[in-house]
Design an enzyme around this catalytic site. Structure first.
Site, PDB file in Angstrom:
ATOM      1  N   ARG A  22    -108.190 -55.709 -24.614  1.00  8.85           N
ATOM      2  CA  ARG A  22    -108.661 -55.415 -25.945  1.00  8.85           C
ATOM      3  C   ARG A  22    -108.109 -53.756 -26.364  1.00  8.85           C
ATOM      4  O   ARG A  22    -107.684 -53.709 -27.370  1.00  8.85           O
ATOM      5  CB  ARG A  22    -110.195 -55.032 -25.837  1.00  8.85           C
ATOM      6  N   ASN A  40    -114.440 -58.961 -26.834  1.00 13.91           N
ATOM      7  CA  ASN A  40    -114.591 -60.060 -25.781  1.00 13.91           C
ATOM      8  C   ASN A  40    -115.760 -60.808 -26.297  1.00 13.91           C
ATOM      9  O   ASN A  40    -116.605 -60.524 -27.018  1.00 13.91           O
ATOM     10  CB  ASN A  40    -115.194 -59.213 -24.367  1.00 13.91           C
TER      11      ASN A  40
END
EC number: 3.6.1.7
Length: 94
Positions: A22, A40
């Site tokens: 990320r 996520n």
């Protein structure tokens, strides 16, 4: 003058959680001048919304395949997204 923006919802699968994916994706998106988010998912995948010029979104879709060191991307699926509003930045959603 109006600039046309492309928007895609993306799902990245493989070894993409617990490897800094990320943060890496946010850095790549900011380099390309994109807005949107990355997060996520409970199934181990990573989802993203990317918004920007055709060239920038195309580059990001290619970059999703490489990921950061330690990641192992097995698939990247993108579909065009419709937007009610365009975010002003690119953030990591928890």
């Amino acid at each position: 003058m109006t600039t046309s923006l492309d928007a895609f919802r993306v799902r990245i699968t493989g070894g993409v959680q617990g490897v800094g994916y990320r943060a890496w994706a946010r850095g790549q998106a900011l380099q390309l001048g994109l807005t949107g988010w990355v997060r996520n998912e409970a199934d181990g995948s990573v989802s993203a919304l990317i918004i920007g010029s055709q060239g920038a979104t195309g580059s990001m879709l290619e970059r999703f395949w490489s990921g950061p060191a330690g990641s192992s991307v097995s698939d990247v699926k993108a579909e065009e997204a419709t937007l009610d509003e365009v975010p002003s930045d690119f953030r990591i959603v928890r």
